[in-house]
Enzyme design. Structure first.
Site, PDB file in Angstrom:
ATOM      1  N   LYS A  78      43.398  37.409  35.594  1.00 52.44           N
ATOM      2  CA  LYS A  78      43.485  36.262  36.514  1.00 52.44           C
ATOM      3  C   LYS A  78      42.241  36.316  37.399  1.00 52.44           C
ATOM      4  CE  LYS A  78      44.444  34.611  40.098  1.00 52.44           C
ATOM      5  NZ  LYS A  78      43.450  33.882  40.919  1.00 52.44           N
TER       6      LYS A  78
ATOM      7  N   CYS B  77      32.152  44.667  48.720  1.00 49.74           N
ATOM      8  CA  CYS B  77      33.123  45.638  49.252  1.00 49.74           C
ATOM      9  C   CYS B  77      32.414  46.839  49.842  1.00 49.74           C
ATOM     10  CB  CYS B  77      34.091  46.059  48.160  1.00 49.74           C
ATOM     11  SG  CYS B  77      33.283  46.449  46.610  1.00 49.74           S
TER      12      CYS B  77
ATOM     13  N   GLU C 291      36.397  44.444  58.404  1.00 50.56           N
ATOM     14  CA  GLU C 291      35.493  43.972  57.359  1.00 50.56           C
ATOM     15  C   GLU C 291      35.244  42.484  57.580  1.00 50.56           C
ATOM     16  OE1 GLU C 291      36.801  43.359  53.162  1.00 50.56           O
ATOM     17  OE2 GLU C 291      35.144  44.707  52.705  1.00 50.56           O
TER      18      GLU C 291
ATOM     19  N   GLU D 218      41.361  48.248  44.875  1.00 48.01           N
ATOM     20  CA  GLU D 218      40.069  48.401  45.554  1.00 48.01           C
ATOM     21  C   GLU D 218      40.002  47.280  46.572  1.00 48.01           C
ATOM     22  OE1 GLU D 218      36.994  47.542  46.939  1.00 48.01           O
ATOM     23  OE2 GLU D 218      35.935  47.245  45.021  1.00 48.01           O
TER      24      GLU D 218
HETATM   25  O1  TXE Z   1      41.093  37.737  48.935  1.00 51.53           O
HETATM   26  P1  TXE Z   1      42.414  37.832  48.054  1.00 51.53           P
HETATM   27  P2  TXE Z   1      40.353  36.450  49.552  1.00 51.53           P
HETATM   28  C1  TXE Z   1      38.316  40.770  51.353  1.00 51.53           C
HETATM   29  C2  TXE Z   1      37.217  40.209  52.224  1.00 51.53           C
HETATM   30  C3  TXE Z   1      37.557  38.746  52.290  1.00 51.53           C
HETATM   31  C4  TXE Z   1      39.076  38.807  52.316  1.00 51.53           C
HETATM   32  C5  TXE Z   1      39.801  37.558  51.873  1.00 51.53           C
HETATM   33  O2  TXE Z   1      37.295  40.801  53.498  1.00 51.53           O
HETATM   34  O3  TXE Z   1      37.035  38.132  53.431  1.00 51.53           O
HETATM   35  O4  TXE Z   1      39.396  39.860  51.438  1.00 51.53           O
HETATM   36  O5  TXE Z   1      39.349  37.135  50.590  1.00 51.53           O
HETATM   37  C6  TXE Z   1      44.271  36.805  44.048  1.00 51.53           C
HETATM   38  N1  TXE Z   1      49.284  37.859  44.277  1.00 51.53           N
HETATM   39  N2  TXE Z   1      37.894  40.879  49.955  1.00 51.53           N
HETATM   40  O6  TXE Z   1      41.312  35.605  50.278  1.00 51.53           O
HETATM   41  O7  TXE Z   1      43.441  36.872  48.495  1.00 51.53           O
HETATM   42  C7  TXE Z   1      43.213  35.733  44.249  1.00 51.53           C
HETATM   43  O8  TXE Z   1      43.522  34.586  43.495  1.00 51.53           O
HETATM   44  C8  TXE Z   1      48.378  38.195  43.345  1.00 51.53           C
HETATM   45  C9  TXE Z   1      37.350  42.140  49.558  1.00 51.53           C
HETATM   46  O9  TXE Z   1      39.577  35.792  48.482  1.00 51.53           O
HETATM   47  O10 TXE Z   1      42.777  39.276  48.058  1.00 51.53           O
HETATM   48  C10 TXE Z   1      41.966  36.465  43.775  1.00 51.53           C
HETATM   49  O11 TXE Z   1      41.938  36.454  42.354  1.00 51.53           O
HETATM   50  N3  TXE Z   1      47.086  37.831  43.424  1.00 51.53           N
HETATM   51  C11 TXE Z   1      37.164  42.241  48.111  1.00 51.53           C
HETATM   52  C12 TXE Z   1      42.203  37.908  44.271  1.00 51.53           C
HETATM   53  O12 TXE Z   1      43.612  37.998  44.462  1.00 51.53           O
HETATM   54  C13 TXE Z   1      46.688  37.118  44.487  1.00 51.53           C
HETATM   55  C14 TXE Z   1      36.852  41.057  47.329  1.00 51.53           C
HETATM   56  C15 TXE Z   1      41.509  38.258  45.580  1.00 51.53           C
HETATM   57  O13 TXE Z   1      41.933  37.379  46.592  1.00 51.53           O
HETATM   58  C16 TXE Z   1      47.594  36.747  45.502  1.00 51.53           C
HETATM   59  C17 TXE Z   1      37.462  39.826  47.848  1.00 51.53           C
HETATM   60  C18 TXE Z   1      48.944  37.151  45.369  1.00 51.53           C
HETATM   61  N4  TXE Z   1      49.863  36.862  46.282  1.00 51.53           N
HETATM   62  C19 TXE Z   1      37.910  39.788  49.128  1.00 51.53           C
HETATM   63  N5  TXE Z   1      46.909  36.074  46.456  1.00 51.53           N
HETATM   64  C20 TXE Z   1      36.577  43.502  47.585  1.00 51.53           C
HETATM   65  N6  TXE Z   1      37.362  44.584  47.614  1.00 51.53           N
HETATM   66  O14 TXE Z   1      35.460  43.521  47.075  1.00 51.53           O
HETATM   67  C21 TXE Z   1      45.628  36.004  46.051  1.00 51.53           C
HETATM   68  N7  TXE Z   1      45.484  36.631  44.853  1.00 51.53           N
END
Ligand code: TXE
Length: 490
Positions: free
Chosen positions: A184, A293, A392, A259
């Site tokens: 996904k 990250c 972050e 992660e």
């Molecule tokens: O993250 P989400 P977002 C951090 C970074 C950023 C913040 C928010 O600080 O500003 O997170 O980003 C899927 N069940 N990182 O909102 O929601 C979503 O569709 C299952 C750090 O984009 O965590 C996407 O594919 N999946 C980071 C993925 O999760 C779900 C990289 C990430 O989205 C879901 C990105 C649910 N309930 C953001 N809700 C890193 N570690 O590098 C969302 N998703």
């Protein structure tokens, strides 16, 4: 949005799910608009995957395990991954252009991501048939074999910041180990993953080994995380969503690698080679607009050199330019308007805390008006209680804090809830080793910094940065479990 208004984008920019080797629209026909962060314009559509689509993908993956994919030898799986690596490398420019449009990162960074993706497939492809088990001495009358076996069907929830690289490290390892996969991608950056998955089909991956369902996290993502047909999950994203994914996985008693980002510190002692450090200090936070990250988002600088380093970094910040990815900017736009607002919100809170901006770059005059650009900003000194030191931000925002001695440097470096990456800059090898070993981080660099962390090196965090490791050989092992066979032979 339904099929009737699909004509608003180019026909080759309308994407379906990939399930069981076939391109299939969402079960209810709904689609999501894809806006480019470069200019805010609608340029593609993706399927808004449903619970039924996830279910179909899991079933297709299960069938692949029991069918052609499950029958391949490790060498054959490895060869397929190597073929895919070659196909990706041959199309690196095309993939880079697509990524820059979809995600906004500068073209050179997108190209580097495509090359890294090829290297992940090469690394894991060449490791597939070197992953062997063990024989354990036990009773003289018994032979004990410990086999390394795949989990089964693995789920992969990918974020938008490095779609190709994170796909490579997680799906590449899972396939090499013999799992079948359901992916996904993030709703904001799905296109390169769809393109590479189509390439996988072209190079001969059996149907169902690699399935992709696009769509929203709260629907497609949540259904995948909770699906009882999934045997192991890999998630990269925010700590909040990581908690939801792990909670869902717990209901099915399956393992998960998380992660979840970081607030990584670079520690400069007064004997550091400052000239050597400077470009790295800046690049570690500017790469991918700070949406990394492992971004080096905190500088900890020993008091005696604090002003000198702050001045030099500030000068470099003033020369930075955010702009159109195709015009060789230092950084592109933020991924979407919410992320742009989030970063600007942090800067506003910093101002309210009375923090000082010591160096600020610019948004290029020719940056498209509808894009989500943010000027790189460097603040100093920033106390460790500040929200900008602790949280972050995921944007081009760097903070610097002075320290007196080694003990304080370690305390500050380890003084957030995260623990992903850290760096120590010092010419004193004993001190840098000592301090490096005291850092609570999954990777520690000495006199260098590896935002992204390397394909061959295990990568992952402590605390709020998550648990489990991806990348390197350890990342491959994570996508397996063991099975022990006890044979009594008298
Ligand atoms: O993250 P989400 P977002 C951090 C970074 C950023 C913040 C928010 O600080 O500003 O997170 O980003 C899927 N069940 N990182 O909102 O929601 C979503 O569709 C299952 C750090 O984009 O965590 C996407 O594919 N999946 C980071 C993925 O999760 C779900 C990289 C990430 O989205 C879901 C990105 C649910 N309930 C953001 N809700 C890193 N570690 O590098 C969302 N998703």
């Amino acid at each position: 949005m339904n099929d009737q208004i699909v004509s608003t984008v180019a026909p080759d920019m309308v994407h379906k799910n990939l399930i069981g080797g076939r391109d299939i629209p969402a079960s209810d026909g709904m689609m999501l608009d894809v806006l480019s962060p470069v200019d805010g314009a609608l340029f593609a559509k993706i399927a808004a995957g449903t619970a039924e689509d996830i279910d179909a993908a899991v079933q297709a993956a299960r069938a692949a395990l029991e069918g052609a994919w499950g029958k391949l030898t490790a060498t054959e799986r490895g060869r397929l991954l190597m073929k895919l690596a070659a196909a990706v490398e041959a199309r690196a420019d095309e993939l880079a252009a697509l990524e820059s449009r979809d995600n906004g990162k500068p073209l050179r960074q997108s190209k580097a991501d495509a090359i890294a993706l090829a290297r992940y497939f090469e690394f894991y492809g060449s490791a597939a048939d070197k992953l062997h088990g063990d024989v354990i001495p036990y009773l003289n009358t018994h032979f004990i074999g410990v086999e390394r076996v795949p989990h089964g069907v693995t789920g992969h929830i990918i974020p938008w910041n490095y779609p190709m690289q994170i796909f490579g490290r997680s799906v590449g390892a899972a396939l090499a180990a013999g799992n079948s996969t359901v992916v996904k991608p993030a709703e904001d950056a799905s296109l390169t993953i769809l393109r590479v998955s189509a390439l996988a089909r072209e190079v001969g991956f059996p149907d169902g080994a690699l399935n992709v369902v696009t769509g929203l996290g709260r629907t497609a993502g949540a259904t995948l995380a909770a699906h009882p047909g999934i045997d192991f999950l890999s998630f990269t994203g925010s700590p909040e969503t990581g908690t939801a994914v792990q909670t869902a996985a717990a209901q099915n008693h399956v393992g998960v690698t998380l992660e979840l980002g970081g607030k990584s510190a670079q520690v400069l002692f007064d004997d550091a080679d400052i000239e050597r450090a400077l470009p790295t200090l800046v690049n570690a936070i500017i790469q991918n607009g700070g949406q990394t990250c492992s971004a080096g988002s905190r500088l900890l600088i020993q008091r005696g050199i604090f002003q000198e380093v702050v001045d030099a970094v500030a000068e470099r910040f003033r020369a930075l330019r955010a702009g159109h990815p195709e015009r060789e900017p230092d950084l592109g736009p933020m991924i979407n308007q919410a992320q742009q607002r989030r970063v600007l919100g942090y800067l506003e809170r910093g101002r309210n805390e009375g923090l000082t901006v010591v160096g600020e770059g610019v948004v290029a005059l020719d940056a498209p008006a509808g894009g989500y650009y943010v000027a790189p900003t460097f603040l100093a000194p920033v106390p460790h209680q500040s929200i900008l030191f602790q949280e972050e931000i995921f944007g081009p925002v760097l903070v610097a804090t002075p320290f007196e001695d080694e003990a304080e440097a370690i305390r500050l470096a380890n003084g957030t809830a995260y623990g992903l990456v850290a760096a120590v800059w010092s010419r004193d090898a004993m001190r840098s080793t000592r301090v490096g070993r005291a850092m609570r981080a999954g990777q520690v660099f000495v006199n260098c910094y590896g935002a992204g962390g390397g394909i061959e090196l295990p990568f992952g965090g402590f605390g709020r940065s998550g648990h489990g490791r991806e990348k390197g050989f350890e990342g491959l092992i994570k996508f397996t479990t063991t099975k022990t066979l006890v044979i009594a032979h008298g």
